[in-house]
Write a protein that holds these residues in place. Sequence first.
Motif, mmCIF file in Angstrom:
data_model
loop_
_atom_site.group_PDB
_atom_site.id
_atom_site.type_symbol
_atom_site.label_atom_id
_atom_site.label_comp_id
_atom_site.label_asym_id
_atom_site.label_seq_id
_atom_site.Cartn_x
_atom_site.Cartn_y
_atom_site.Cartn_z
ATOM 1 N N GLU A 62 0.435 -0.990 0.081
ATOM 2 C CA GLU A 62 -0.281 0.149 -0.184
ATOM 3 C C GLU A 62 1.057 1.384 0.061
ATOM 4 O O GLU A 62 0.376 1.815 -0.058
ATOM 5 C CB GLU A 62 -1.104 0.012 0.906
ATOM 6 N N PHE A 63 2.814 1.378 0.362
ATOM 7 C CA PHE A 63 3.451 2.543 0.023
ATOM 8 C C PHE A 63 4.273 1.953 -0.788
ATOM 9 O O PHE A 63 4.632 1.150 -0.209
ATOM 10 C CB PHE A 63 3.661 2.318 1.646
ATOM 11 N N ASN A 64 4.197 2.964 -1.801
ATOM 12 C CA ASN A 64 5.438 2.584 -3.097
ATOM 13 C C ASN A 64 6.626 3.280 -3.119
ATOM 14 O O ASN A 64 6.665 3.907 -3.796
ATOM 15 C CB ASN A 64 4.206 2.801 -4.231
ATOM 16 N N ASN A 65 6.407 3.811 -1.467
ATOM 17 C CA ASN A 65 8.149 5.101 -1.900
ATOM 18 C C ASN A 65 9.239 3.368 -0.930
ATOM 19 O O ASN A 65 9.353 2.980 -0.262
ATOM 20 C CB ASN A 65 7.475 5.393 -0.289
ATOM 21 N N TYR A 66 10.066 2.916 -2.066
ATOM 22 C CA TYR A 66 10.942 2.003 -2.710
ATOM 23 C C TYR A 66 12.038 2.392 -1.308
ATOM 24 O O TYR A 66 12.362 4.089 -1.415
ATOM 25 C CB TYR A 66 10.821 1.699 -3.733
ATOM 26 N N ILE A 67 12.557 2.096 -1.058
ATOM 27 C CA ILE A 67 13.311 2.335 0.166
ATOM 28 C C ILE A 67 14.688 0.891 -0.188
ATOM 29 O O ILE A 67 14.610 0.111 -0.434
ATOM 30 C CB ILE A 67 13.380 2.488 1.542
ATOM 31 N N TYR A 68 16.206 1.305 -0.882
ATOM 32 C CA TYR A 68 17.071 0.498 -1.035
ATOM 33 C C TYR A 68 18.174 0.456 -0.163
ATOM 34 O O TYR A 68 18.529 1.296 0.613
ATOM 35 C CB TYR A 68 17.790 0.969 -2.706
ATOM 36 N N CYS A 69 19.243 -0.499 -0.083
ATOM 37 C CA CYS A 69 20.306 -0.576 1.168
ATOM 38 C C CYS A 69 21.021 -1.367 0.268
ATOM 39 O O CYS A 69 20.947 -2.277 -0.344
ATOM 40 C CB CYS A 69 20.206 -0.774 2.058
ATOM 41 N N GLU A 70 22.315 -0.905 0.111
ATOM 42 C CA GLU A 70 23.750 -1.904 -0.650
ATOM 43 C C GLU A 70 24.043 -2.848 0.173
ATOM 44 O O GLU A 70 24.191 -4.286 -0.907
ATOM 45 C CB GLU A 70 24.596 -0.780 -1.073
ATOM 46 N N ASP A 71 24.155 -2.916 1.230
ATOM 47 C CA ASP A 71 24.624 -4.057 1.689
ATOM 48 C C ASP A 71 24.497 -3.944 3.398
ATOM 49 O O ASP A 71 23.510 -3.277 3.844
ATOM 50 C CB ASP A 71 26.588 -3.666 1.890
ATOM 51 N N PRO A 72 24.783 -5.341 4.034
ATOM 52 C CA PRO A 72 24.220 -5.453 5.319
ATOM 53 C C PRO A 72 24.887 -4.564 6.365
ATOM 54 O O PRO A 72 24.173 -4.194 6.882
ATOM 55 C CB PRO A 72 24.849 -6.734 5.635
ATOM 56 N N PRO A 73 26.089 -3.956 6.230
ATOM 57 C CA PRO A 73 26.054 -2.323 7.145
ATOM 58 C C PRO A 73 25.304 -1.346 7.121
ATOM 59 O O PRO A 73 24.565 -0.851 7.189
ATOM 60 C CB PRO A 73 27.293 -1.699 6.831
ATOM 61 N N ASP A 74 25.077 -1.159 5.291
ATOM 62 C CA ASP A 74 23.558 -0.041 4.724
ATOM 63 C C ASP A 74 22.537 0.035 5.094
ATOM 64 O O ASP A 74 21.971 0.932 5.853
ATOM 65 C CB ASP A 74 24.139 0.327 3.455
ATOM 66 N N CYS A 75 22.171 -1.129 5.087
ATOM 67 C CA CYS A 75 21.211 -1.841 5.819
ATOM 68 C C CYS A 75 20.588 -1.775 6.534
ATOM 69 O O CYS A 75 19.218 -0.617 7.225
ATOM 70 C CB CYS A 75 20.415 -3.627 5.543
ATOM 71 N N LEU A 76 21.225 -2.060 7.608
ATOM 72 C CA LEU A 76 21.651 -1.587 9.520
ATOM 73 C C LEU A 76 21.285 -0.499 9.633
ATOM 74 O O LEU A 76 21.017 -0.049 11.129
ATOM 75 C CB LEU A 76 22.124 -2.193 10.008
ATOM 76 N N ALA A 77 22.119 0.878 9.575
ATOM 77 C CA ALA A 77 22.492 1.974 9.341
ATOM 78 C C ALA A 77 20.871 2.716 8.928
ATOM 79 O O ALA A 77 20.534 3.221 10.159
ATOM 80 C CB ALA A 77 23.092 2.541 8.021
ATOM 81 N N LYS A 78 20.272 2.108 8.261
ATOM 82 C CA LYS A 78 19.167 2.428 7.524
ATOM 83 C C LYS A 78 18.012 2.341 8.750
ATOM 84 O O LYS A 78 16.952 2.922 8.529
ATOM 85 C CB LYS A 78 18.595 1.998 6.168
#
Length: 157
Positions: A62-78
């Motif tokens: 229902e929410f179409n704002n896509y969010i991306y992370c490059e690698d595991p540390p980037d994902c955890l930071a976000k």
Amino acid sequence: ILPDALLFVLSVFFRKIFILQLVGLVLTYNFTDCDFEKIRKKYQEVIYQALNKYMNGVKTTEFNNYIYCEDPPDCLAKIDLITFYPTHGCTTLAKEIFAIRTNATLTLQCPGYSGTQINNTQAKKKRKKRQVTTNKCREQVSHLMELWRRFSRISKQ
């Protein structure tokens, strides 16, 4: 009485200390030394269910704002940023069960991660008072779910 030159030097010195303290508050943990496998398992065991319960049947699509992370540390930071730093329209995520579990997991599995101070009793009281979850918060949680899914996929590799 201190000479004007000394007062000037002291004022510059304290101003620089204040600015350095502010910069320190903005800097984030880089998550490179975390045990990604243990974090992934904790996500699957306890965090995932809490995120789903929070969404209460609302689909993340229902929410179409896509969010991306490059690698595991980037994902955890976000994940850390969205979970623990309030945004306009959604200031309470850090007090939710999934946030408390995320905080505990990151604190245990990331050396040097200081975590966020969350008062558990206070969180439960506020949750009972506030039954309505805002759409903005659900949107933030849908972003978290996307980031956690991506983290789980790429941390296995």
